[in-house]
Scaffold this motif. Sequence first.
Motif, PDB file in Angstrom:
ATOM      1  N   THR A   9       0.806  -1.218   0.000  1.00 31.35           N
ATOM      2  CA  THR A   9       0.000   0.000   0.000  1.00 31.35           C
ATOM      3  C   THR A   9       0.843   1.274   0.000  1.00 31.35           C
ATOM      4  OG1 THR A   9      -1.702  -1.191   1.238  1.00 31.35           O
ATOM      5  CG2 THR A   9      -1.835   1.212   1.249  1.00 31.35           C
ATOM      6  N   GLY A  10       1.840   1.339   0.870  1.00 33.71           N
ATOM      7  CA  GLY A  10       2.613   2.565   1.043  1.00 33.71           C
ATOM      8  C   GLY A  10       3.197   3.141  -0.228  1.00 33.71           C
ATOM      9  N   PRO A  11       3.889   2.336  -1.047  1.00 30.67           N
ATOM     10  CA  PRO A  11       4.450   2.887  -2.277  1.00 30.67           C
ATOM     11  C   PRO A  11       3.388   3.373  -3.266  1.00 30.67           C
ATOM     12  CG  PRO A  11       5.611   0.893  -1.686  1.00 30.67           C
ATOM     13  CD  PRO A  11       4.425   0.995  -0.767  1.00 30.67           C
ATOM     14  N   ILE A  12       2.233   2.722  -3.288  1.00 30.29           N
ATOM     15  CA  ILE A  12       1.166   3.169  -4.187  1.00 30.29           C
ATOM     16  C   ILE A  12       0.663   4.540  -3.745  1.00 30.29           C
ATOM     17  CG2 ILE A  12      -1.191   2.701  -4.997  1.00 30.29           C
ATOM     18  CD1 ILE A  12      -0.484  -0.323  -4.751  1.00 30.29           C
ATOM     19  N   VAL A  13       0.401   4.694  -2.451  1.00 34.41           N
ATOM     20  CA  VAL A  13      -0.063   5.981  -1.932  1.00 34.41           C
ATOM     21  C   VAL A  13       0.999   7.050  -2.143  1.00 34.41           C
ATOM     22  CG1 VAL A  13      -0.778   7.231   0.146  1.00 34.41           C
ATOM     23  CG2 VAL A  13      -1.664   4.930  -0.290  1.00 34.41           C
ATOM     24  N   ALA A  14       2.255   6.712  -1.864  1.00 29.24           N
ATOM     25  CA  ALA A  14       3.343   7.682  -2.038  1.00 29.24           C
ATOM     26  C   ALA A  14       3.488   8.100  -3.502  1.00 29.24           C
ATOM     27  CB  ALA A  14       4.648   7.107  -1.514  1.00 29.24           C
ATOM     28  N   LEU A  15       3.312   7.173  -4.415  1.00 25.86           N
ATOM     29  CA  LEU A  15       3.383   7.501  -5.837  1.00 25.86           C
ATOM     30  C   LEU A  15       2.282   8.476  -6.233  1.00 25.86           C
ATOM     31  CD1 LEU A  15       4.447   6.950  -8.767  1.00 25.86           C
ATOM     32  CD2 LEU A  15       2.700   5.139  -8.861  1.00 25.86           C
ATOM     33  N   LEU A  16       1.085   8.227  -5.741  1.00 28.36           N
ATOM     34  CA  LEU A  16      -0.094   8.975  -6.183  1.00 28.36           C
ATOM     35  C   LEU A  16      -0.347  10.266  -5.412  1.00 28.36           C
ATOM     36  CD1 LEU A  16      -2.429   5.901  -6.711  1.00 28.36           C
ATOM     37  CD2 LEU A  16      -1.237   7.241  -8.476  1.00 28.36           C
ATOM     38  N   ASP A  17       0.311  10.472  -4.295  1.00 28.46           N
ATOM     39  CA  ASP A  17       0.127  11.667  -3.482  1.00 28.46           C
ATOM     40  C   ASP A  17       1.463  12.386  -3.350  1.00 28.46           C
ATOM     41  OD1 ASP A  17      -0.385  13.626  -1.600  1.00 28.46           O
ATOM     42  OD2 ASP A  17      -1.299  12.271  -0.134  1.00 28.46           O
ATOM     43  N   ALA A  18       1.613  13.471  -4.092  1.00 23.33           N
ATOM     44  CA  ALA A  18       2.876  14.215  -4.114  1.00 23.33           C
ATOM     45  C   ALA A  18       3.244  14.793  -2.752  1.00 23.33           C
ATOM     46  CB  ALA A  18       2.810  15.329  -5.155  1.00 23.33           C
ATOM     47  N   ASP A  19       2.292  14.878  -1.842  1.00 21.09           N
ATOM     48  CA  ASP A  19       2.576  15.394  -0.500  1.00 21.09           C
ATOM     49  C   ASP A  19       3.171  14.332   0.421  1.00 21.09           C
ATOM     50  OD1 ASP A  19       1.638  17.908  -1.183  1.00 21.09           O
ATOM     51  OD2 ASP A  19      -0.416  17.463  -0.517  1.00 21.09           O
ATOM     52  N   GLU A  20       3.169  13.083   0.002  1.00 21.44           N
ATOM     53  CA  GLU A  20       3.722  12.004   0.833  1.00 21.44           C
ATOM     54  C   GLU A  20       5.245  12.131   0.931  1.00 21.44           C
ATOM     55  OE1 GLU A  20       2.612   9.136   2.536  1.00 21.44           O
ATOM     56  OE2 GLU A  20       0.668  10.138   2.465  1.00 21.44           O
ATOM     57  N   ALA A  21       5.778  11.833   2.106  1.00 18.65           N
ATOM     58  CA  ALA A  21       7.216  11.968   2.351  1.00 18.65           C
ATOM     59  C   ALA A  21       8.057  11.127   1.396  1.00 18.65           C
ATOM     60  CB  ALA A  21       7.529  11.583   3.799  1.00 18.65           C
ATOM     61  N   ARG A  22       7.574   9.964   1.009  1.00 17.72           N
ATOM     62  CA  ARG A  22       8.355   9.054   0.143  1.00 17.72           C
ATOM     63  C   ARG A  22       7.911   9.130  -1.320  1.00 17.72           C
ATOM     64  NH1 ARG A  22      12.913   7.331   2.719  1.00 17.72           N
ATOM     65  NH2 ARG A  22      12.410   6.750   4.847  1.00 17.72           N
ATOM     66  N   SER A  45      -7.676  -1.549  -1.836  1.00 16.53           N
ATOM     67  CA  SER A  45      -8.674  -1.011  -0.907  1.00 16.53           C
ATOM     68  C   SER A  45      -8.022  -0.093   0.117  1.00 16.53           C
ATOM     69  CB  SER A  45      -9.396  -2.166  -0.211  1.00 16.53           C
ATOM     70  OG  SER A  45     -10.320  -1.679   0.725  1.00 16.53           O
ATOM     71  N   GLU A  46      -6.919  -0.540   0.717  1.00 17.74           N
ATOM     72  CA  GLU A  46      -6.201   0.289   1.681  1.00 17.74           C
ATOM     73  C   GLU A  46      -5.718   1.590   1.035  1.00 17.74           C
ATOM     74  OE1 GLU A  46      -2.902  -1.882   3.316  1.00 17.74           O
ATOM     75  OE2 GLU A  46      -4.145  -2.909   4.787  1.00 17.74           O
ATOM     76  N   ALA A  47      -5.141   1.491  -0.151  1.00 19.79           N
ATOM     77  CA  ALA A  47      -4.611   2.672  -0.834  1.00 19.79           C
ATOM     78  C   ALA A  47      -5.740   3.656  -1.154  1.00 19.79           C
ATOM     79  CB  ALA A  47      -3.869   2.262  -2.110  1.00 19.79           C
ATOM     80  N   SER A  48      -6.862   3.153  -1.616  1.00 29.12           N
ATOM     81  CA  SER A  48      -8.003   4.021  -1.921  1.00 29.12           C
ATOM     82  C   SER A  48      -8.487   4.741  -0.672  1.00 29.12           C
ATOM     83  CB  SER A  48      -9.150   3.205  -2.523  1.00 29.12           C
ATOM     84  OG  SER A  48      -8.789   2.729  -3.790  1.00 29.12           O
ATOM     85  N   PHE A  49      -8.575   4.020   0.436  1.00 31.10           N
ATOM     86  CA  PHE A  49      -9.003   4.605   1.702  1.00 31.10           C
ATOM     87  C   PHE A  49      -8.047   5.717   2.143  1.00 31.10           C
ATOM     88  CE2 PHE A  49      -8.546   4.771   6.306  1.00 31.10           C
ATOM     89  CZ  PHE A  49      -9.840   5.109   6.688  1.00 31.10           C
ATOM     90  N   LEU A  50      -6.746   5.439   2.086  1.00 35.15           N
ATOM     91  CA  LEU A  50      -5.756   6.420   2.531  1.00 35.15           C
ATOM     92  C   LEU A  50      -5.728   7.647   1.621  1.00 35.15           C
ATOM     93  CD1 LEU A  50      -2.896   4.010   3.600  1.00 35.15           C
ATOM     94  CD2 LEU A  50      -4.399   5.356   5.098  1.00 35.15           C
ATOM     95  N   LEU A  51      -5.896   7.446   0.327  1.00 29.99           N
ATOM     96  CA  LEU A  51      -5.933   8.580  -0.596  1.00 29.99           C
ATOM     97  C   LEU A  51      -7.164   9.452  -0.343  1.00 29.99           C
ATOM     98  CD1 LEU A  51      -4.653   6.818  -3.806  1.00 29.99           C
ATOM     99  CD2 LEU A  51      -3.517   8.713  -2.612  1.00 29.99           C
ATOM    100  N   ARG A  52      -8.313   8.823  -0.126  1.00 32.78           N
ATOM    101  CA  ARG A  52      -9.526   9.594   0.175  1.00 32.78           C
ATOM    102  C   ARG A  52      -9.312  10.406   1.450  1.00 32.78           C
ATOM    103  NH1 ARG A  52     -14.809   9.503  -1.306  1.00 32.78           N
ATOM    104  NH2 ARG A  52     -14.629   7.470  -2.298  1.00 32.78           N
ATOM    105  N   ARG A  53      -8.741   9.779   2.471  1.00 31.01           N
ATOM    106  CA  ARG A  53      -8.498  10.458   3.742  1.00 31.01           C
ATOM    107  C   ARG A  53      -7.551  11.647   3.567  1.00 31.01           C
ATOM    108  NH1 ARG A  53      -6.530   6.986   8.760  1.00 31.01           N
ATOM    109  NH2 ARG A  53      -4.511   7.362   7.839  1.00 31.01           N
ATOM    110  N   ALA A  54      -6.638  11.556   2.591  1.00 26.37           N
ATOM    111  CA  ALA A  54      -5.693  12.639   2.315  1.00 26.37           C
ATOM    112  C   ALA A  54      -6.279  13.692   1.378  1.00 26.37           C
ATOM    113  CB  ALA A  54      -4.412  12.069   1.712  1.00 26.37           C
TER     114      ALA A  54
END
Length: 141
Positions: A9-22, A45-54
């Motif tokens: 999940t982490g790398p997917i969220v980090a890739l898609l959210d430029a504000d992520e530290a990684r 599912s986890e990545a979608s949830f975290l992106l929505r929350r962000a």
Amino acid sequence: MRPTVVVDTGPIVALLDADEARHDWARTRFEDLRAPLLTCEAVLSEASFLLRRAGADPSLPVRLVRRGVLEVASVLDTGADADAVAHLMRRYADVPMSFADACLVRIVERTRGGSVMTLDSGFRIYRQARRRIIPLLAPFQ
């Protein structure tokens, strides 16, 4: 030839959210690796949830599947797979191991030469079948 990099999940969220530290680390890894990379529905599912929350578009991980960047591996195809995932979650309950993490470990067990791209240090603790270390692509090597 089947892809051998399994994405958490982490790398997917980090890739898609430029504000992520990684973000830069994830973007470089995705650029360097040959698509498609494997993942599972639990990770999406986890990545979608975290992106929505962000405040980002939660459909972005699915778009990576549509574009061929990610391929979704079916994990619970057999009773043996379900038993293996349940066993992993019980074995690492003290870490704790999420359902998504257990599914990724199971994918690695079934994928010749598989490794996990992750930001989750729990993968340094997890072991695949026969206590083999899981090769990692992670910023904390």
